[in-house]
Design a protein around this motif. Structure first.
Motif, PDB file in Angstrom:
ATOM      1  N   ASP A 364      12.365  -9.540 -18.553  1.00 15.83           N
ATOM      2  CA  ASP A 364      11.856  -8.980 -19.229  1.00 15.83           C
ATOM      3  C   ASP A 364      10.427  -9.892 -20.660  1.00 15.83           C
ATOM      4  N   LYS A 365      11.814 -10.294 -21.324  1.00 14.97           N
ATOM      5  CA  LYS A 365      11.912 -11.230 -22.023  1.00 14.97           C
ATOM      6  C   LYS A 365      10.811 -12.674 -22.089  1.00 14.97           C
ATOM      7  N   ASP A 366      10.814 -12.850 -20.366  1.00 17.09           N
ATOM      8  CA  ASP A 366       9.416 -13.902 -20.124  1.00 17.09           C
ATOM      9  C   ASP A 366       8.257 -13.149 -20.439  1.00 17.09           C
ATOM     10  N   ILE A 367       8.086 -12.663 -19.880  1.00 21.60           N
ATOM     11  CA  ILE A 367       6.688 -12.467 -20.060  1.00 21.60           C
ATOM     12  C   ILE A 367       5.617 -12.680 -21.367  1.00 21.60           C
ATOM     13  N   ARG A 368       4.502 -13.254 -20.592  1.00 17.61           N
ATOM     14  CA  ARG A 368       4.307 -13.508 -21.938  1.00 17.61           C
ATOM     15  C   ARG A 368       2.562 -13.597 -21.653  1.00 17.61           C
ATOM     16  N   THR A 369       2.301 -12.676 -21.377  1.00 20.62           N
ATOM     17  CA  THR A 369       0.751 -11.779 -21.046  1.00 20.62           C
ATOM     18  C   THR A 369       0.811 -10.650 -21.901  1.00 20.62           C
ATOM     19  N   VAL A 370      -0.870 -10.414 -21.880  1.00 22.23           N
ATOM     20  CA  VAL A 370      -1.261  -8.192 -22.267  1.00 22.23           C
ATOM     21  C   VAL A 370      -1.075  -7.360 -20.838  1.00 22.23           C
ATOM     22  N   LEU A 371       0.081  -6.703 -20.478  1.00 19.13           N
ATOM     23  CA  LEU A 371      -0.132  -6.230 -19.459  1.00 19.13           C
ATOM     24  C   LEU A 371      -1.314  -4.632 -19.244  1.00 19.13           C
ATOM     25  N   THR A 372      -2.176  -4.677 -18.424  1.00 13.85           N
ATOM     26  CA  THR A 372      -3.304  -3.665 -18.899  1.00 13.85           C
ATOM     27  C   THR A 372      -2.267  -1.853 -18.342  1.00 13.85           C
ATOM     28  N   ASP A 373      -3.112  -1.530 -18.975  1.00 14.87           N
ATOM     29  CA  ASP A 373      -2.338   0.513 -19.309  1.00 14.87           C
ATOM     30  C   ASP A 373      -1.839   0.838 -18.259  1.00 14.87           C
ATOM     31  N   ASP A 374      -2.324   0.497 -16.626  1.00 10.25           N
ATOM     32  CA  ASP A 374      -1.474   0.571 -15.335  1.00 10.25           C
ATOM     33  C   ASP A 374      -0.585   0.064 -14.726  1.00 10.25           C
ATOM     34  N   GLN A 375      -0.782  -0.526 -15.728  1.00  9.39           N
ATOM     35  CA  GLN A 375       0.350  -2.323 -15.281  1.00  9.39           C
ATOM     36  C   GLN A 375       1.482  -1.546 -16.631  1.00  9.39           C
ATOM     37  N   LYS A 376       1.474  -1.304 -17.694  1.00  8.88           N
ATOM     38  CA  LYS A 376       2.325  -0.361 -18.282  1.00  8.88           C
ATOM     39  C   LYS A 376       2.669   0.422 -18.238  1.00  8.88           C
ATOM     40  N   LEU A 377       2.226   1.126 -18.069  1.00  9.36           N
ATOM     41  CA  LEU A 377       2.492   2.375 -16.768  1.00  9.36           C
ATOM     42  C   LEU A 377       3.577   2.861 -15.919  1.00  9.36           C
ATOM     43  N   THR A 378       3.352   1.497 -15.068  1.00  9.50           N
ATOM     44  CA  THR A 378       4.097   1.468 -13.644  1.00  9.50           C
ATOM     45  C   THR A 378       5.279   0.541 -14.644  1.00  9.50           C
ATOM     46  N   LEU A 379       5.231  -0.373 -15.846  1.00  6.58           N
ATOM     47  CA  LEU A 379       6.457  -0.685 -15.824  1.00  6.58           C
ATOM     48  C   LEU A 379       7.588   0.399 -16.511  1.00  6.58           C
ATOM     49  N   ASN A 380       6.780   1.177 -17.362  1.00 10.78           N
ATOM     50  CA  ASN A 380       7.715   2.122 -17.680  1.00 10.78           C
ATOM     51  C   ASN A 380       8.159   2.639 -17.129  1.00 10.78           C
ATOM     52  N   GLY A 381       7.604   2.850 -15.680  1.00  4.00           N
ATOM     53  CA  GLY A 381       8.002   3.996 -15.068  1.00  4.00           C
ATOM     54  C   GLY A 381       9.788   3.299 -14.079  1.00  4.00           C
ATOM     55  N   PHE A 382       9.026   2.196 -13.622  1.00  3.45           N
ATOM     56  CA  PHE A 382      10.460   1.457 -13.765  1.00  3.45           C
ATOM     57  C   PHE A 382      11.693   1.600 -14.728  1.00  3.45           C
ATOM     58  N   GLN A 383      11.471   0.852 -15.800  1.00  5.70           N
ATOM     59  CA  GLN A 383      12.310   1.439 -16.822  1.00  5.70           C
ATOM     60  C   GLN A 383      13.123   2.875 -16.820  1.00  5.70           C
ATOM     61  N   GLN A 384      11.712   3.538 -16.996  1.00  3.32           N
ATOM     62  CA  GLN A 384      12.702   5.284 -17.056  1.00  3.32           C
ATOM     63  C   GLN A 384      13.497   5.655 -15.699  1.00  3.32           C
ATOM     64  N   GLN A 385      12.927   5.262 -14.203  1.00  2.43           N
ATOM     65  CA  GLN A 385      14.181   5.299 -13.174  1.00  2.43           C
ATOM     66  C   GLN A 385      15.752   4.585 -13.602  1.00  2.43           C
ATOM     67  N   ALA A 386      15.924   3.690 -14.296  1.00  2.00           N
ATOM     68  CA  ALA A 386      16.638   2.308 -14.729  1.00  2.00           C
ATOM     69  C   ALA A 386      18.061   3.240 -14.816  1.00  2.00           C
ATOM     70  N   GLU A 387      16.879   3.859 -16.216  1.00  2.00           N
ATOM     71  CA  GLU A 387      17.860   4.097 -17.184  1.00  2.00           C
ATOM     72  C   GLU A 387      18.428   5.739 -17.192  1.00  2.00           C
ATOM     73  N   GLU A 388      17.801   6.570 -15.779  1.00  2.00           N
ATOM     74  CA  GLU A 388      18.308   7.410 -15.555  1.00  2.00           C
ATOM     75  C   GLU A 388      19.576   7.053 -14.411  1.00  2.00           C
ATOM     76  N   VAL A 389      19.491   6.212 -14.245  1.00  2.00           N
ATOM     77  CA  VAL A 389      20.456   5.757 -12.840  1.00  2.00           C
ATOM     78  C   VAL A 389      21.710   5.422 -13.931  1.00  2.00           C
ATOM     79  N   MET A 390      21.641   4.941 -14.647  1.00  2.00           N
ATOM     80  CA  MET A 390      22.485   4.493 -15.677  1.00  2.00           C
ATOM     81  C   MET A 390      23.393   5.552 -16.607  1.00  2.00           C
TER      82      MET A 390
END
Length: 910
Positions: A364-390
């Motif tokens: 995640d720290k290697d990202i050097r570009t601006v994501l679109t709204d849809d891409q941000k939404l998808t990325l947030n979905g990954f993070q939420q699922q990872a947090e639920e697993v934790m």
């Protein structure tokens, strides 16, 4: 408890559809076998049936030299028209060329590291050959070439440098190169060499070397691994046996033959030495080979897993160091200018860019570009699922802690000791320690040793779920990166053309195909061994997602399209010939009683008018073509004036070289290591953006366009003359004449001649190898030779002074002579092209004369001729039916060639 989430759960519907990888696998590939069978049948048909027509025309007493020549040509040239096409993979050293070729072949045939110098020192051709075995043919350099090289190396080794310079690198490099080939003659190279020519003779007569120079060796193997081992041992020598020579520097070219299905439709893949890298000699060798290829692949490597970095105003995959980013950009721009602008390679089917490294992990720290709204939404979905697993995992771990706390009265030890003494999963142990410290606020906990802390099945399932989410997140990032890299490369291509003010040519040049692949993951998922190393896929979990099957499908499709189009042209020509011969036979059978004297006079009048009009058209268009050529020559003469003015500063930059290196450069005709004096003298003034723009305007647009206008105007005039001849014919033969006349295909004949004209110009363009340094080097050879012979005290000062004096006196003449030689080469090319064009026009005149005017060549024995005509009916019907059948098969193949692969459809327009 959740099981590993499906793709749909990790890549929701709002995910950009361009990021979905739906490319089909390239294997199995039955279409290649079908095409090979079809190709053999067409060649057999053309050879057999067309050969029969020569004797049949003679028996029918149709004295038509044009028809006879056409039948013979069709029967003899069918196989030559389907010659293999060379596709060269070029890139800087370490850019992944061998990896790309291995991925295309689906086999580890070229070593990416183990062969070392073998990978990058000479061209390696990979050729399809039916069968089960693999074989390699090594061709060695000639004795004359090796003699020249030995003289240079021995001269460097013997060079007596002035003591103040402490410059020994040429001698050290020369000794190492000689020791590689002659390790058993180390004593010779450690002692002073009194006579270089005598030493050259001794080295040329060495038992090992003398048997190889100008010769070839072959190796056979049942597997690519065995073949690679034999080549490595033979060319690189044995590391533990210093007496065995490394022969790689004696090799001219290596050809590897085998059952490579990806190449079965007529493609030869070529791995070239590093084009454009710091070794000028190796880069020049690649230049010389590139002149002969039909198609180019530019290979570029993503070196580290960092995400996006600024790349010419766009976002592209990161490069190892900031300077590499700029170097990569400059290298690609150089290739675009060289191959598209200067050499006039066609983009469609002629040039492609492949970027490797898509399978490198991204944080995640290697990202050097601006994501679109849809891409941000998808990325947030990954993070939420990872947090639920934790959270679920934390709950399970806390439950374990509570269970062990209840048993602490039996055995009391610090928690840290309990974890250390048990063979626990290190990640789980760290998580447990963190949770314990958090729960007890730093207090010491004791646990029961009789009930060890374990990773329970429930925790294991959560681990699997977390890994699946992380995997899909990597694929998500890689898909974004692939899209961004493709966009960046294409933008760079367009920006380069726009910087040359060639934006109006974008539609003519086309869009460059760009492919971003994960070759290492493809090898792992395909079960391909990589240099005896056990690798695991880092990002992808199926081969299709790596992008490699898309590259394989594209290359195969381009080859198939060429083969099918060539066969289609041959069969259409054959069909036209049969129709013409049939009409000619029927016409001959009907001409006994007709008085055709007036018809011939009228027809010849139309033909004479056509000849006069064609002569006028040729003169007018030749003047236009000469004007186009004169524009580029005038621009080159202006650049020669600039080169003359800049010459003193370029020569002065050589002052940084020390004595041995300076003289070694003169001995090597201006080239040493990464320095090329010839190139520096012409690069800025004679390869400026203004020259590139005018060069492409002339050879990429104006001249081809004017040639098209020329052939179209003549073709229309020929068709008009044909119609006039038919109109003045007697009514009894007018229909048959019209049928025969329709088979003339004047535009097709002239288009073929125009293609020959353009190829003559393209061959001349490519003969310069992207610049005029070779011409300059040839002119300066006597000067370089004279300077290389300087000896004694003050050598460096005298060489520098002589250089300055020579260029001060001769620079004007030197650079204008370059332009004169360029002009002469293009004059010869235009002359050859015009000869082709005028021969085609004469052929059309002959066809009009033989097919439409000289109709009196008939047999007096009409009954016999009629019988002969009837006897040929079966052959004509059979031939027409066969042609129709083949054409239907070819049209169907062309229509469905790219079905199921939308990514390719965007790059190739059938």
């Amino acid at each position: 408890m959740l099981s590993p989430p499906p793709t749909s759960a990790i890549a929701p519907e709002h995910l950009d559809q361009d990021l979905q990888l739906e490319y089909p696998e390239s294997e199995p590939d039955p279409t290649s076998d079908d095409l090979l069978k079809l190709e053999r049948e067409v060649i057999q048909f053309l050879n057999k049936d067309m050969s029969a027509w020569t004797s049949r025309l003679r028996r029918m007493r149709i004295h038509d030299s044009d028809l006879a020549r056409e039948a013979k040509s069709l029967s003899q040239s069918s196989e030559n028209s389907l010659r293999p096409q060379r596709t060269a993979v070029i890139g800087r050293a370490g850019s992944g060329k061998s990896t790309v070729i291995n991925a295309i072949l689906k086999e580890q045939i070229l070593s990416t590291s183990a062969l070392g110098k073998t990978c990058t020192s000479f061209p390696t051709e990979v050729i399809y050959e039916d069968g089960q075995e693999y074989r390699a043919v090594i061709s060695y350099v000639s004795q004359d070439d090796w003699r020249k090289n030995l003289r240079l190396l021995l001269s460097d080794l013997c060079e007596d440098a002035e003591p103040n310079f402490n410059d020994t690198s040429p001698a050290a490099d020369a000794k190492q190169a000689l020791m590689d080939v002659y390790p058993h003659l180390e004593a010779l190279f450690n002692n002073p060499i009194a006579n270089i020519e005598n030493a050259v003779t001794v080295l040329l007569e060495d038992d090992i070397v003398v048997a190889l120079l100008g010769a070839s060796e072959s190796f056979k193997a049942i597997s690519t691994e065995t073949l690679e081992e034999e080549l490595e041992a033979h060319l690189n020598g044995t590391p533990h046996d210093r007496t065995k020579p490394a022969l790689w520097s004696l090799v001219d070219v290596v050809r590897i033959h085998g059952p490579f299905n990806a190449l079965c439709n007529g493609t030869i893949l070529v791995d070239l030495p590093g084009y454009g890298d710091r070794n000028v000699a190796r880069s020049r060798r690649a230049d010389a080979y590139v002149e002969t290829v039909d198609r180019l692949i530019l290979a570029q490597l993503i070196l580290i897993p960092s995400f996006f970095a600024t790349f010419g105003g766009s976002s592209v995959c990161g490069i190892e160091r900031g300077v590499d980013d700029e170097q990569t950009r400059e290298w690609i721009i150089k290739c675009i200018k060289r191959f598209v602008i200067f050499d006039n390679h066609q983009v469609e089917g002629g040039l492609m860019i492949i970027v490797t490294g898509l399978d490198k992990g991204i944080l995640d720290k290697d990202i050097r570009t601006v994501l679109t709204d849809d891409q941000k939404l998808t990325l947030n979905g990954f993070q939420q699922q990872a947090e639920e697993v934790m959270k679920r995992k934390r709950t399970l771990l806390v439950g374990q802690i509570e269970a062990q706390k209840r048993l602490r009265k039996q055995h009391k030890f610090p928690l840290e000791r309990s974890i250390a003494e048990k063979d626990l999963n290190s990640v789980t142990a760290k998580i447990l320690l963190l949770f314990f410290q958090f729960l007890i606020n730093g207090k010491s906990l004791c646990v029961c040793l009789d009930i060890p802390i374990k990773t329970t099945p429930k925790i294991q399932r959560e681990d699997i779920t977390g890994k699946a989410i992380a995997k899909q997140k990597q694929i998500f990032f890689s898909n974004i990166r692939k899209k961004e890299v493709r966009s960046s490369m294409r933008n760079l291509f367009r920006d380069t053309l726009m910087s040359l003010k060639l934006e109006s040519h974008l539609n003519d040049i086309g869009e460059v195909p760009v492919f971003v692949i994960g070759a290492i993951d493809y090898f792992c998922l395909s079960g391909i061994t990589i240099s005896d190393t056990q690798w695991q896929a880092h990002v992808f979990d199926d081969t299709a997602s790596t992008g490699v099957p898309t590259v394989q499908a594209y290359i195969r499709a381009v080859a198939q399209k060429r083969v099918l189009s060539t066969m289609k042209d041959s069969l259409l020509h054959c069909k036209s010939f049969i129709a013409k011969a049939q009409g000619r036979a029927r016409l001959t059978a009907q001409m006994g009683a007709e008085d055709i004297k007036k018809y011939e006079e009228d027809a010849n009048y139309h033909l004479d008018v056509l000849k006069m009009e064609t002569k006028r058209v040729l003169q007018a268009h030749y003047s236009i073509l000469d004007a186009d050529q004169n524009k580029i020559e005038a621009a080159l003469h202006e650049s020669a004036v600039m080169a003359t003015a800049m010459c003193p500063d370029t020569i002065k930059k050589l002052d940084s070289l020390k004595g041995n290196s300076y003289q070694a450069m003169m001995r090597r005709l201006g080239v040493l290591g990464d320095k090329d004096l010839n190139h520096h003298l012409v690069q800025i003034p004679m390869q400026s953006d203004d020259i590139y723009r005018k060069w492409h305007q002339a050879f990429g647009k104006d001249i081809p366009q004017h040639l098209m206008y020329l052939t179209q105007e003549i073709g229309v005039n020929v068709d008009r003359t044909r119609d006039g001849i038919v109109a003045c014919a007697p009514p009894s033969i007018r229909t048959q004449l019209r049928n025969v006349g329709e088979q003339l295909n004047a535009l097709g004949v002239l288009a073929s001649a125009r293609g020959c004209y353009l190829r003559a110009l393209e061959d001349t363009q490519r003969s310069f190898k992207g610049n005029f340094a070779n011409i300059l080097q040839k002119q300066l050879t006597p000067h370089y030779t004279r300077l290389s012979e300087y000896k004694g005290s003050g050598m460096l000062a005298r060489i520098k002074r002589a250089n300055v004096e020579y260029f001060t006196e001769n620079a004007v003449e030197i650079f204008h002579l370059i332009v004169d030689e360029v002009s002469l080469k293009f004059q010869n090319a235009h002359e050859a092209g015009r000869n082709e064009l005028e021969e085609a026009i004469d052929k059309l005149y002959e066809q009009l004369q033989n097919s439409l005017i000289r109709v009196q060549n008939f047999s007096a024995d009409n009954a016999t001729l009629e019988k002969e005509t009837e006897a040929t009916a079966a052959l004509i019907e059979k031939s027409n039916n066969a042609v129709t059948q083949y054409l239907e098969a070819i049209d169907s193949r062309l229509e469905h060639l790219f079905d199921g692969n939308e990514d390719i459809t965007m790059d190739i327009d059938i």
